[in-house]
Write a protein that holds these residues in place. Structure first.
Motif: not given
Length: 170
Positions: A22-33, A95-100, A105-107, A115-120
């Motif tokens: 399996p592959r996993f995509i893990y998004l972290m967030r600022d711990p306080v936020e 930077r949503p487009a670059e990260l996507f 690429g990783w996958l 479309a920009p709305d799809q990345l918002r």
């Protein structure tokens, strides 16, 4: 919740039992936020306000969920670091487009134009500006309850998700 160690255990082992690579995509967030967002979610859903001591307790779910090393260690130990794509929520917003593109690429998938709305980003912020006077009220709690899920379970997912026909894939 799959990574909420030590409150949830054995998840990597169960995944490994049915999926060898399996592959996993893990998004972290600022711990306080992340903790504030978690707290606002609980306020909206339950209408209760946990006391600050509960938020800061050593075994608190609020703090455990932000201990990313503890959460990821079982997955790295079971599958290897190369099976995880790790990024931050802040990076996704900035930077949503670059990260996507990096994720594709990783996958090993071809890049595609969105479309920009799809990345918002949606649901940005801890939610305090969206709470409103009635967000934690009875209607919100009703529509986010187990009973509501059972009562509307027979509806097509697009209707349950509040999708209109114009939102449906073609």
């Amino acid at each position: 919740l799959y990574t909420l160690a030590p409150l949830v255990t054995g998840v990597p082992e169960r995944i490994a039992a049915c999926c060898s690579r399996p592959r996993f995509i893990y998004l972290m967030r600022d711990p306080v936020e992340r903790t504030l967002s978690h707290w606002w979610h609980d306020v909206r859903v339950t209408g209760a306000v946990p006391p600050p001591a509960r938020l800061l307790a050593a075994d608190s779910e609020y703090l455990l969920a932000s201990d990313y090393l503890r959460q990821l260690r079982p997955f790295v130990d079971t599958f290897g670091r190369d099976r995880l794509f790790i990024a931050t929520f802040e990076e996704m917003v900035a930077r949503p487009a670059e990260l996507f593109g990096e994720i594709l690429g990783w996958l090993g998938l071809a890049d595609c134009d969105l479309a920009p709305d799809q990345l918002r980003p949606r649901n940005v912020g801890a939610g305090e500006t969206r709470i409103g006077r009635f967000a934690a009220g009875p209607l919100y709690r009703l529509t986010h309850s187990a009973g509501w899920s059972r009562a509307t379970g027979w509806l097509p997912w697009r209707l349950r998700a509040g999708k209109t026909q114009s939102d449906w894939p073609r």
